[in-house]
Design a protein around this motif. Structure first.
Motif, mmCIF file in Angstrom:
data_model
loop_
_atom_site.group_PDB
_atom_site.id
_atom_site.type_symbol
_atom_site.label_atom_id
_atom_site.label_comp_id
_atom_site.label_asym_id
_atom_site.label_seq_id
_atom_site.Cartn_x
_atom_site.Cartn_y
_atom_site.Cartn_z
ATOM 1 N N ALA A 63 -2.739 10.280 4.375
ATOM 2 C CA ALA A 63 -2.991 8.835 4.367
ATOM 3 C C ALA A 63 -1.679 8.059 4.434
ATOM 4 O O ALA A 63 -1.576 7.037 5.131
ATOM 5 C CB ALA A 63 -3.788 8.448 3.117
ATOM 6 N N ARG A 64 -0.665 8.544 3.737
ATOM 7 C CA ARG A 64 0.632 7.865 3.777
ATOM 8 C C ARG A 64 1.243 7.945 5.163
ATOM 9 O O ARG A 64 1.885 6.986 5.636
ATOM 10 C CB ARG A 64 1.581 8.508 2.760
ATOM 11 C CG ARG A 64 2.853 7.699 2.567
ATOM 12 C CD ARG A 64 3.943 8.468 1.863
ATOM 13 N NE ARG A 64 5.103 7.622 1.655
ATOM 14 C CZ ARG A 64 5.964 7.309 2.618
ATOM 15 N NH1 ARG A 64 5.790 7.778 3.867
ATOM 16 N NH2 ARG A 64 7.002 6.513 2.376
ATOM 17 N N LEU A 84 -0.386 5.323 7.190
ATOM 18 C CA LEU A 84 0.156 4.014 6.822
ATOM 19 C C LEU A 84 1.580 3.845 7.349
ATOM 20 O O LEU A 84 1.949 2.775 7.847
ATOM 21 C CB LEU A 84 0.157 3.862 5.299
ATOM 22 C CG LEU A 84 -1.188 3.631 4.618
ATOM 23 C CD1 LEU A 84 -0.996 3.621 3.111
ATOM 24 C CD2 LEU A 84 -1.830 2.331 5.074
ATOM 25 N N HIS A 120 -8.745 3.621 3.770
ATOM 26 C CA HIS A 120 -8.644 5.080 3.604
ATOM 27 C C HIS A 120 -7.602 5.430 2.541
ATOM 28 O O HIS A 120 -7.828 6.283 1.678
ATOM 29 C CB HIS A 120 -8.281 5.717 4.940
ATOM 30 C CG HIS A 120 -8.100 7.199 4.858
ATOM 31 N ND1 HIS A 120 -6.933 7.830 5.218
ATOM 32 C CD2 HIS A 120 -8.930 8.186 4.413
ATOM 33 C CE1 HIS A 120 -7.050 9.132 5.021
ATOM 34 N NE2 HIS A 120 -8.252 9.381 4.542
ATOM 35 N N ALA A 121 -6.455 4.752 2.583
ATOM 36 C CA ALA A 121 -5.413 5.006 1.589
ATOM 37 C C ALA A 121 -5.889 4.622 0.195
ATOM 38 O O ALA A 121 -5.650 5.348 -0.783
ATOM 39 C CB ALA A 121 -4.148 4.230 1.955
ATOM 40 N N GLU A 122 -6.581 3.487 0.077
ATOM 41 C CA GLU A 122 -7.081 3.052 -1.225
ATOM 42 C C GLU A 122 -8.124 4.030 -1.761
ATOM 43 O O GLU A 122 -8.157 4.316 -2.961
ATOM 44 C CB GLU A 122 -7.671 1.647 -1.109
ATOM 45 C CG GLU A 122 -6.613 0.559 -0.906
ATOM 46 C CD GLU A 122 -7.224 -0.798 -0.655
ATOM 47 O OE1 GLU A 122 -8.438 -0.853 -0.391
ATOM 48 O OE2 GLU A 122 -6.487 -1.810 -0.733
ATOM 49 N N LEU A 169 -3.275 12.616 0.330
ATOM 50 C CA LEU A 169 -2.452 11.422 0.120
ATOM 51 C C LEU A 169 -1.295 11.374 1.113
ATOM 52 O O LEU A 169 -0.964 10.301 1.645
ATOM 53 C CB LEU A 169 -1.907 11.405 -1.315
ATOM 54 C CG LEU A 169 -2.890 11.013 -2.425
ATOM 55 C CD1 LEU A 169 -2.250 11.218 -3.786
ATOM 56 C CD2 LEU A 169 -3.337 9.569 -2.275
ATOM 57 N N ILE A 210 0.883 4.032 -2.854
ATOM 58 C CA ILE A 210 0.562 5.438 -2.575
ATOM 59 C C ILE A 210 1.738 6.339 -2.922
ATOM 60 O O ILE A 210 1.555 7.479 -3.374
ATOM 61 C CB ILE A 210 0.127 5.619 -1.107
ATOM 62 C CG1 ILE A 210 -0.708 6.895 -0.966
ATOM 63 C CG2 ILE A 210 1.309 5.673 -0.159
ATOM 64 C CD1 ILE A 210 -1.400 7.028 0.373
ATOM 65 N N CYS A 256 0.831 -1.204 0.000
ATOM 66 C CA CYS A 256 0.000 0.000 0.000
ATOM 67 C C CYS A 256 0.868 1.258 0.000
ATOM 68 O O CYS A 256 0.564 2.241 -0.691
ATOM 69 C CB CYS A 256 -0.910 -0.025 1.233
ATOM 70 S SG CYS A 256 -2.480 0.814 0.992
ATOM 71 N N ASN A 309 -7.048 2.011 7.912
ATOM 72 C CA ASN A 309 -5.942 2.746 7.295
ATOM 73 C C ASN A 309 -5.754 2.335 5.841
ATOM 74 O O ASN A 309 -5.528 3.183 4.957
ATOM 75 C CB ASN A 309 -4.649 2.490 8.071
ATOM 76 C CG ASN A 309 -4.649 3.175 9.428
ATOM 77 O OD1 ASN A 309 -5.363 4.150 9.644
ATOM 78 N ND2 ASN A 309 -3.863 2.653 10.355
ATOM 79 N N LYS A 310 -5.851 1.031 5.598
ATOM 80 C CA LYS A 310 -5.683 0.523 4.230
ATOM 81 C C LYS A 310 -6.808 1.030 3.324
ATOM 82 O O LYS A 310 -6.563 1.508 2.207
ATOM 83 C CB LYS A 310 -5.665 -1.003 4.254
ATOM 84 C CG LYS A 310 -5.593 -1.665 2.887
ATOM 85 C CD LYS A 310 -5.495 -3.174 3.057
ATOM 86 C CE LYS A 310 -5.564 -3.885 1.695
ATOM 87 N NZ LYS A 310 -6.889 -3.781 1.085
ATOM 88 N N GLU A 338 -8.303 7.258 -1.088
ATOM 89 C CA GLU A 338 -7.602 8.475 -1.529
ATOM 90 C C GLU A 338 -6.869 8.230 -2.841
ATOM 91 O O GLU A 338 -6.806 9.117 -3.704
ATOM 92 C CB GLU A 338 -6.623 8.931 -0.451
ATOM 93 C CG GLU A 338 -7.280 9.415 0.840
ATOM 94 C CD GLU A 338 -8.196 10.608 0.622
ATOM 95 O OE1 GLU A 338 -8.048 11.299 -0.405
ATOM 96 O OE2 GLU A 338 -9.064 10.836 1.468
#
Length: 427
Positions: free
Chosen positions: A168-169, A172, A228-230, A165, A85, A81, A225-226, A232
């Motif tokens: 989100a990163r 992560l 949310h990152a996906e 991003l 990202i 992930c 978290n995963k 975004e």
């Protein structure tokens, strides 16, 4: 003489002695039996506790290994992930740079359009007309302004998405770092045994630390978290595609408008050139007509002069014949002829004067028309110079700046020289 020493105190009987020996033997047997029982129980307890301890240790090692595997799977998921990202951030940053370059590139067309509009404000008199070129230039300015607003909005949206991003990163990355720490701790725990150094008793090791979470909460946090990152990254991908499309659309719209503007400008230059050529042709013909009219006026003046002299002769003859004596003063054919000649010459002179005046009027009209033609030709020449300058300036839109060399148009050069030398008379 020796005496017998007798020990004082109680004396036991033989049965007492046998009884005491029997009791001691019986107690010894009982104690040995009890000890044997304790030993058997202790051995059974040792075996049981050893087995329990081994199984407990085995189960916990298995649980640790499974936990390490579970955390490691999540770590690998987060690794992927994070890589995705990071790639999306790089791709979005490149699109942002492309949008900023496209936005910056719109400054040159805008400057050129404004320069053309400013140049064309120097047109004069009747040539200050709201023609298709002016309309297309105003439309071009509007298209560029709209494109710049849209691209600026895209740049702002991309910047905001980059911040999301990065956020989100960061989540992560923190989750990944915590899992790495947890893996290191669990792997160290898995490696511990009774022979490991630095093992010791701890104070209240079975306490529940503050901030402890349930397994479901731990799983849900990583999953959140995963996801949310996906989410975004999905939004970023859509924004990238929309931004690339906006860049292409604004470029296409601006290119189409540039073509339309330059088509209208070339058409206007052609119309101006045709009008200028027509005016020069009219000027030449008018000059020729003026020359012929001036020659004709000269001839009329000469004829009028001759007719005036002839009239003087006729007047003198008539006046002189009035001095004939007596009966000789008769109205003979000469008298009538001279009178008719005077009347005829007076009519001729009157007609010549009228025609001379009419010719002078026509000549004045020709000069006025020539002035008007030359003035309008000057306007047209000025407009041609300006529009050709506009056309030359617009070459910067299709020719790289480092290769741009202004063209020297032969018409512009000769017209400018004419304007400088005063050959075209302007109002």
């Amino acid at each position: 003489m020796a005496t017998l020493s007798v020990k004082s105190g109680q004396r036991f009987t033989l049965p007492d002695w046998h009884t005491n020996s029997h009791l001691i033997s019986a107690d010894a047997e009982h104690q040995r039996s009890a000890s044997h029982q304790v030993r058997q129980e202790a051995q059974a307890l040792r075996n049981e506790t050893n087995n329990q301890t081994k199984w407990d240790e085995h189960d916990n090692r298995t649980r640790l290994a499974e936990r390490i595997s579970s955390v490691n799977r999540w770590k690998e998921t987060l690794d992927k992930c994070l890589a995705d990202i990071d790639a999306e951030i790089d791709a979005l940053a490149k699109v942002k740079e492309a949008a900023e370059r496209a936005l910056q590139a719109k400054n040159l067309p805008l400057d050129v359009s404004i320069e053309c509009l400013t140049l064309r404000e120097s047109r004069r008199a009747i040539d200050v007309v709201r023609d298709p070129v002016e309309e297309e230039l105003h439309k071009e300015v509007k298209v560029i302004d709209n494109a710049k607003r849209e691209l600026q909005q895209r740049v702002n949206d991309v910047f905001e998405q980059l911040c999301l991003l990065q956020e989100a990163r960061q989540q992560l990355s923190c989750d990944h770092r915590r899992k790495m720490e947890a893996l290191e701790i669990d792997r160290m725990c898995l490696s511990l045994n009774v022979n490991s150094p630095n093992i010791s008793f701890k104070v209240n090791p079975t306490r529940v630390p503050d901030g402890s979470t349930a397994l479901d909460e731990w799983e849900q946090n990583s999953q959140c978290n995963k996801e949310h990152a996906e989410a975004e990254m999905k939004a970023s991908t859509e924004l990238r595609e929309a931004t690339v499309l906006a860049i292409a659309q604004t470029n296409n719209e601006l290119e189409a408008q540039r073509v339309a503007t330059e088509f209208a400008l070339r058409k206007r230059i052609r119309d101006l050139q045709r009008a200028y050529d027509e005016l020069k042709w009219q000027e030449q013909n008018t000059l020729e007509e003026i020359a012929e009219m001036e020659e004709e006026i000269r001839r009329l003046e000469e004829d009028l002069q001759r007719k005036t002299q002839d009239l003087k002769v006729a007047h003198t003859r008539l006046e002189t014949r009035t001095y004939r004596p007596n009966m000789e003063l008769c109205r003979d054919q000469v008298q009538y002829g001279l009178t008719d000649e005077v009347h005829q010459l007076e009519g001729t002179i009157r007609a010549l004067k009228e025609k001379l005046a009419e010719s002078q009027g026509a000549l004045d009209a020709l000069y006025r028309q020539l002035h008007r033609i030359q003035t309008d030709a000057g306007y047209k020449a000025n407009s041609l110079v300006l529009d050709n300058k506009c056309m030359d300036s617009r070459r910067k839109l299709v020719v790289p700046a480092e290769k741009f060399v202004p063209e020297v148009d032969a018409f512009n050069w000769t017209t400018n020289r004419a304007l400088e030398n005063g050959q075209l008379e302007l109002a």
